[in-house]
Scaffold this motif. Structure first.
Motif, mmCIF file in Angstrom:
data_model
loop_
_atom_site.group_PDB
_atom_site.id
_atom_site.type_symbol
_atom_site.label_atom_id
_atom_site.label_comp_id
_atom_site.label_asym_id
_atom_site.label_seq_id
_atom_site.Cartn_x
_atom_site.Cartn_y
_atom_site.Cartn_z
ATOM 1 N N GLY A 52 0.797 -1.219 0.000
ATOM 2 C CA GLY A 52 0.000 0.000 0.000
ATOM 3 C C GLY A 52 0.824 1.261 0.000
ATOM 4 N N ASN A 53 0.118 2.377 0.065
ATOM 5 C CA ASN A 53 0.762 3.684 0.049
ATOM 6 C C ASN A 53 1.440 3.996 1.382
ATOM 7 O OD1 ASN A 53 -0.076 4.244 -2.613
ATOM 8 N ND2 ASN A 53 -2.103 4.851 -1.861
ATOM 9 N N ALA A 54 2.083 5.166 1.451
ATOM 10 C CA ALA A 54 2.868 5.552 2.622
ATOM 11 C C ALA A 54 2.035 5.617 3.900
ATOM 12 C CB ALA A 54 3.546 6.897 2.363
ATOM 13 N N LYS A 55 0.811 6.080 3.794
ATOM 14 C CA LYS A 55 -0.062 6.199 4.967
ATOM 15 C C LYS A 55 -0.218 4.829 5.627
ATOM 16 C CE LYS A 55 -4.585 8.137 6.223
ATOM 17 N NZ LYS A 55 -5.856 8.691 5.678
ATOM 18 N N VAL A 56 -0.019 4.761 6.954
ATOM 19 C CA VAL A 56 -0.025 3.458 7.635
ATOM 20 C C VAL A 56 -1.353 2.720 7.486
ATOM 21 C CG1 VAL A 56 1.774 4.017 9.306
ATOM 22 C CG2 VAL A 56 -0.595 4.538 9.854
ATOM 23 N N SER A 57 -2.452 3.447 7.409
ATOM 24 C CA SER A 57 -3.752 2.787 7.247
ATOM 25 C C SER A 57 -3.864 2.093 5.892
ATOM 26 C CB SER A 57 -4.890 3.800 7.419
ATOM 27 O OG SER A 57 -4.779 4.842 6.463
ATOM 28 N N ASP A 58 -3.062 2.542 4.935
ATOM 29 C CA ASP A 58 -3.074 1.939 3.599
ATOM 30 C C ASP A 58 -2.074 0.794 3.466
ATOM 31 O OD1 ASP A 58 -4.971 3.775 2.795
ATOM 32 O OD2 ASP A 58 -3.512 5.171 1.939
ATOM 33 N N SER A 59 -1.166 0.675 4.420
ATOM 34 C CA SER A 59 -0.089 -0.306 4.276
ATOM 35 C C SER A 59 0.112 -1.144 5.538
ATOM 36 C CB SER A 59 1.217 0.404 3.886
ATOM 37 O OG SER A 59 1.481 1.509 4.763
ATOM 38 N N TYR A 60 0.806 -0.600 6.511
ATOM 39 C CA TYR A 60 1.184 -1.404 7.679
ATOM 40 C C TYR A 60 0.030 -1.683 8.636
ATOM 41 C CZ TYR A 60 5.854 -0.462 5.930
ATOM 42 O OH TYR A 60 6.964 -0.381 5.125
ATOM 43 N N LEU A 61 -1.099 -1.036 8.439
ATOM 44 C CA LEU A 61 -2.303 -1.362 9.206
ATOM 45 C C LEU A 61 -3.378 -1.993 8.317
ATOM 46 C CD1 LEU A 61 -2.769 1.753 11.563
ATOM 47 C CD2 LEU A 61 -1.879 -0.506 12.163
ATOM 48 N N ASN A 62 -3.032 -2.276 7.074
ATOM 49 C CA ASN A 62 -3.986 -2.843 6.124
ATOM 50 C C ASN A 62 -4.005 -4.374 6.268
ATOM 51 O OD1 ASN A 62 -5.379 -3.771 3.793
ATOM 52 N ND2 ASN A 62 -4.897 -1.869 2.734
ATOM 53 N N MET A 63 -4.879 -4.860 7.128
ATOM 54 C CA MET A 63 -4.915 -6.292 7.444
ATOM 55 C C MET A 63 -5.136 -7.167 6.213
ATOM 56 S SD MET A 63 -7.206 -6.358 10.924
ATOM 57 C CE MET A 63 -7.102 -5.041 12.137
ATOM 58 N N ASN A 64 -6.091 -6.790 5.387
ATOM 59 C CA ASN A 64 -6.418 -7.624 4.223
ATOM 60 C C ASN A 64 -5.247 -7.748 3.267
ATOM 61 O OD1 ASN A 64 -9.018 -8.075 5.162
ATOM 62 N ND2 ASN A 64 -9.893 -6.342 4.046
ATOM 63 N N ASN A 65 -4.590 -6.619 2.980
ATOM 64 C CA ASN A 65 -3.451 -6.657 2.063
ATOM 65 C C ASN A 65 -2.294 -7.471 2.619
ATOM 66 O OD1 ASN A 65 -4.974 -5.029 0.435
ATOM 67 N ND2 ASN A 65 -3.509 -3.346 0.307
ATOM 68 N N ILE A 66 -2.059 -7.351 3.922
ATOM 69 C CA ILE A 66 -0.957 -8.075 4.559
ATOM 70 C C ILE A 66 -1.208 -9.582 4.526
ATOM 71 C CG2 ILE A 66 0.198 -8.499 6.762
ATOM 72 C CD1 ILE A 66 -0.213 -5.481 7.360
ATOM 73 N N ILE A 67 -2.418 -9.985 4.910
ATOM 74 C CA ILE A 67 -2.733 -11.416 4.917
ATOM 75 C C ILE A 67 -2.754 -11.983 3.507
ATOM 76 C CG2 ILE A 67 -4.519 -13.122 5.489
ATOM 77 C CD1 ILE A 67 -5.206 -11.403 7.927
ATOM 78 N N GLN A 68 -3.245 -11.187 2.547
ATOM 79 C CA GLN A 68 -3.237 -11.627 1.156
ATOM 80 C C GLN A 68 -1.816 -11.840 0.663
ATOM 81 O OE1 GLN A 68 -6.293 -12.067 -0.749
ATOM 82 N NE2 GLN A 68 -4.792 -13.296 -1.857
ATOM 83 N N ALA A 69 -0.914 -10.940 1.072
ATOM 84 C CA ALA A 69 0.495 -11.071 0.685
ATOM 85 C C ALA A 69 1.096 -12.348 1.268
ATOM 86 C CB ALA A 69 1.280 -9.855 1.168
ATOM 87 N N ALA A 70 0.727 -12.668 2.505
ATOM 88 C CA ALA A 70 1.239 -13.884 3.142
ATOM 89 C C ALA A 70 0.731 -15.134 2.434
ATOM 90 C CB ALA A 70 0.833 -13.906 4.614
ATOM 91 N N CYS A 71 -0.542 -15.128 2.100
ATOM 92 C CA CYS A 71 -1.136 -16.291 1.414
ATOM 93 C C CYS A 71 -0.568 -16.459 0.017
ATOM 94 C CB CYS A 71 -2.649 -16.146 1.366
ATOM 95 S SG CYS A 71 -3.468 -16.231 2.971
ATOM 96 N N ARG A 93 -6.782 -12.994 14.960
ATOM 97 C CA ARG A 93 -7.847 -13.943 14.606
ATOM 98 C C ARG A 93 -7.905 -14.171 13.104
ATOM 99 N NH1 ARG A 93 -10.867 -11.377 18.861
ATOM 100 N NH2 ARG A 93 -11.148 -12.860 20.584
ATOM 101 N N LEU A 94 -7.796 -13.084 12.332
ATOM 102 C CA LEU A 94 -7.837 -13.209 10.875
ATOM 103 C C LEU A 94 -6.686 -14.065 10.368
ATOM 104 C CD1 LEU A 94 -8.805 -9.587 9.721
ATOM 105 C CD2 LEU A 94 -10.148 -11.660 9.415
ATOM 106 N N VAL A 95 -5.518 -13.874 10.944
ATOM 107 C CA VAL A 95 -4.352 -14.673 10.554
ATOM 108 C C VAL A 95 -4.653 -16.161 10.752
ATOM 109 C CG1 VAL A 95 -1.963 -15.243 11.143
ATOM 110 C CG2 VAL A 95 -2.673 -12.842 10.998
ATOM 111 N N LYS A 96 -5.199 -16.503 11.911
ATOM 112 C CA LYS A 96 -5.507 -17.898 12.222
ATOM 113 C C LYS A 96 -6.619 -18.436 11.335
ATOM 114 C CE LYS A 96 -6.463 -20.962 16.147
ATOM 115 N NZ LYS A 96 -6.682 -21.046 17.608
ATOM 116 N N GLN A 97 -7.651 -17.602 11.078
ATOM 117 C CA GLN A 97 -8.767 -18.025 10.232
ATOM 118 C C GLN A 97 -8.318 -18.328 8.805
ATOM 119 O OE1 GLN A 97 -11.615 -14.838 10.631
ATOM 120 N NE2 GLN A 97 -12.120 -15.380 12.763
ATOM 121 N N CYS A 98 -7.243 -17.693 8.393
ATOM 122 C CA CYS A 98 -6.713 -17.917 7.041
ATOM 123 C C CYS A 98 -5.711 -19.066 6.999
ATOM 124 C CB CYS A 98 -6.071 -16.636 6.516
ATOM 125 S SG CYS A 98 -7.255 -15.313 6.195
ATOM 126 N N GLY A 99 -5.640 -19.805 8.099
ATOM 127 C CA GLY A 99 -4.790 -20.980 8.127
ATOM 128 C C GLY A 99 -3.325 -20.682 8.391
#
Length: 455
Positions: A52-71, A93-99
């Motif tokens: 994501g972009n520089a803003k933390v809400s767009d990148s380092y706090l973006n749960m969906n993008n982070i988990i998608q990157a891991a998967c 919880r989301l991390v665990k739910q995604c296996g």
């Protein structure tokens, strides 16, 4: 055993985790924002993915993008580091739910202990002394004012989530309460995505002492002794040392026992830290628990010889603690100076920019944890800490002398830093004697200004 980890963080802690992964034979995936595309952690990881972009809400706090990157990258675990999403139960919880494996405690434990007001209630149940304060989240200014008037000023409004001194405001009189309440909630929302706050009686100028703990999934809990984190400016730690030089041995034993008992009571199963405040009468009180790795973990590693990050990964893999309490010894001292890109002449304002020249000190008893290099452009969007300088030695005085020498060798050209400030602090009588408290940093800054020093 975990085979591939995505590090959901940036800066020196991301670098630290990646290096440990390499030692353990674990593949690593770095994430980065558009502002961090040239950051060191993206270069030393096996893979790097922009989330994501520089803003933390767009990148380092973006749960969906982070988990998608891991998967997408085939990871089987995520390490959150500190700050950002590290104490967010929803993310765990989301991390665990995604296996995937979340390298940290269970989400339910983060919820209980990561929420500071809920943690207070649990500590009371566990028989650990707590600071007088609200039993629930503050729902309004009026509720807070009423409670503050009952307790007596000063009080402190504190974020229920997160840590690191963020979302905290001291209130000295009723007229200041409304502004402090809204300001703390606003900062908490930005930093942690949660604007819940609670109220505590403010202990003026105590010692801030924290106990490092490790617990596994089999009910085993041990401590790695304590750290003195009392040298703070505006609730932000600047210098830490381990162990606490002036702590009474009986108080130390009781404090360590309280910390271990509290973790066993809640079934803690990862690396974590319980923070205590010690008043001038040697009474200690639970302040909060950080359910993550701490910024200052290196000094504990130096005094015990335990690789905390490595064991955090081992625990998350389902392995039992490698050590028993009797295996943990402390026979030396360690000191950490947080080197920030900031202009101390302008009230420690952040000083982002390009590092034109960099010289890092070395030698026996000197450690450097950082994510900067010559030519690196420090972005203006994140925390100003760029480097942690650590020294360790058989005695505290030797440790201080090593740090003075290391600071005199450290050169960072192109941005303003607090190197010189640290150097002066380490020559002050009160610091050398170990008699400083949480009010001393501000006191020392005022003294420097009155004497016409560089700030």
């Amino acid at each position: 055993m975990i085979k591939k980890i995505l590090i959901a963080n940036r800066g020196e802690i991301a670098v630290r985790i990646i290096r440990t992964c390499k030692e353990m034979g674990i593949a690593s995936v770095a994430i980065y924002s558009t502002a961090d595309k040239d950051a060191l952690h993206t270069q030393i990881a096996d893979e790097a993915i922009c989330v994501g972009n520089a803003k933390v809400s767009d990148s380092y706090l973006n749960m969906n993008n982070i988990i998608q990157a891991a998967c997408n990258s085939g990871c089987d675990a995520i390490h959150p580091g500190f700050g950002f999403l590290s104490e967010n139960p929803k993310f765990a919880r989301l991390v665990k739910q995604c296996g995937l494996i979340f390298i940290g405690p269970d989400a339910s434990i983060i919820e209980k202990l990561g929420n500071k007001s809920a943690a207070r209630k649990m500590m009371m149940e566990a028989g650990v002394p707590v600071i007088p304060g609200s039993k629930e989240i503050l729902s309004s200014v009026d509720q807070g004012v009423k409670l503050a008037n009952e307790m007596g000023y000063p009080v402190i409004v504190k974020a229920s989530s997160g840590g690191g001194g963020r979302g905290m405001r001291i209130v000295w009189e009723e007229e200041e309460f409304e502004n402090a309440f809204h300001s703390a909630k606003s900062e908490a929302k930005v930093c942690f995505g949660d604007d819940d706050v609670y109220l505590e009686k403010y202990l003026e100028n105590p010692k801030h002492i924290e106990v490092q703990l490790m617990g596994d999934q089999f009910g085993n809990v041990i401590h790695l002794f304590e750290r003195d984190c009392s040298f703070q400016r505006r609730n932000q730690k600047m210098i830490e040392e381990a162990p606490c030089y002036v702590l009474d041995e009986t108080v130390r034993a009781n404090m360590l026992a309280s910390a271990v008992a509290a973790c066993k009571y809640v079934g803690y199963n990862s690396v974590g830290t319980i923070e205590f405040l010690l008043d001038k009468h040697n009474n200690y009180y639970f302040m909060e628990m950080n359910t993550r790795i701490q910024v200052e973990h290196p000094i504990t590693e130096m005094i015990t010889g335990v690789d905390i990050v490595k064991h955090q990964i081992r625990i998350a893999s389902g392995m039992p603690l490698k050590y028993k309490q009797e295996d943990i010894t402390c026979n030396r001292y360690s000191l950490e100076c947080r080197i920030n890109a900031e202009n101390i002449a302008k009230d420690f304002a952040p000083s982002p920019g390009k590092i034109n020249f960099l010289h890092i000190p070395g030698g026996r008893g000197v450690r450097n944890d950082s994510a900067v290099y010559c030519g690196y452009e420090i972005p203006p969007f994140y925390d100003s800490m760029i480097l942690k300088l650590i020294t360790f030695a058989p005695t505290r005085l030797e440790c201080i002398k090593k740090m003075r020498n290391a600071l005199s060798e450290l050169i960072i050209d192109g941005v303003q830093t607090n190197i010189e400030f640290h150097y002066l602090v380490l020559h002050s009588t009160k610091f050398v004697e170990g008699k400083y408290d949480t009010g001393y940093a501000q006191e020392y800054i005022k003294e420097l200004k009155e004497n016409g020093e560089f700030i």
